[in-house]
Scaffold this active site. Sequence first.
Site, PDB file in Angstrom:
ATOM      1  N   HIS A   1       0.814  -1.221   0.000  1.00 31.97           N
ATOM      2  CA  HIS A   1       0.000   0.000   0.000  1.00 31.97           C
ATOM      3  C   HIS A   1       0.845   1.268   0.000  1.00 31.97           C
ATOM      4  CE1 HIS A   1       0.845  -0.213   4.372  1.00 31.97           C
ATOM      5  NE2 HIS A   1       0.553   1.068   4.392  1.00 31.97           N
TER       6      HIS A   1
ATOM      7  N   HIS B   1       3.561  10.085  12.283  1.00 34.09           N
ATOM      8  CA  HIS B   1       2.889   8.963  12.936  1.00 34.09           C
ATOM      9  C   HIS B   1       3.914   8.100  13.650  1.00 34.09           C
ATOM     10  CE1 HIS B   1       3.795   7.459   8.875  1.00 34.09           C
ATOM     11  NE2 HIS B   1       3.521   6.230   9.224  1.00 34.09           N
TER      12      HIS B   1
END
Length: 310
Positions: free
Chosen positions: A119, A184
């Site tokens: 992804h 993140h």
Amino acid sequence: MSEIVGLVGMSHSPFATMMPPTDPRAPGGRFLADTHRVAAAVRALAPDAVVVIGPDHFHANFYDAMPPFVLGVEAVHAFGDFDSRRGRLPVAEELAWSVRDGLAGAFDVALSFALTVDHGIVQSYEMVRGGAELPLVPLVVNTAAPPLPPLGRCVELGRALGAAISGSAYHGRVLLVASGGLSHWLPSNDPRDPAVPADRRASMIHGRRDVAAFSAAREPRVRALAGRPDAPVNAGWDAWFLDRLALSDVDAVVGLGDEGLEKDAGTGGHEVRTWLIGLAAANRPLVWTSYEPVPEWITGMGIGTTFEVR
């Protein structure tokens, strides 16, 4: 010769495809709406091919041999992790080989005739292409597994990449897509870290032996991180980063070093290497940006383009 028509930098998150909001006002709604606006702008640019710069999340590269950069030149297969696209992807082979030849001498980029991408490459490619089956050239950057390529070296690679594309024998309009970040925090992927469980450490080293089994074991752990409104995201740092790229000030980002980058943007923040490569290759600043912190997706979801988006 090829013409670089622009750059799209875009955050990715597995949860954007796994758990998209049903209400546009819900977390992630603004980001997804703006991806549609970007796709429309890309259609107007009419690129003939896309160079996608993105990371791998232990689906193609493992610690049995961990290259800093890998270029796909022939068959490219989407792994299909986290409900992303699965199967063969169209490849701009002439452009890929021209890029390889253009980089040779300055960069020893690993070469793949049969590259698996996850992804980290696929999600942004899918969102940007807007349904058009654009051939791509994937450039996989190691952003997850120390030792990481230095930030300054990534900028140098970007400049060389831009020159290689512009001087390519491929005659077409080329869009650059940088997939990754922004802030993140993820669990450690360092096999030297004693906090890494033994089974996961073994998978990071030997996962190539059975990638499907490794991925099946990993996905539930990642899925368990989703949906937390208190997950750490540093919106202030993300805004600073986007502002630096709007000023073409990559030196300020490089000056952070790995320690400074990780302190403020988390371990997942190392993915902004892809943006540095893309901006240096495009050789022009961001002129349009969009940003939404989405703790539920554990990521600051940003988009930046070197062309106007309506």
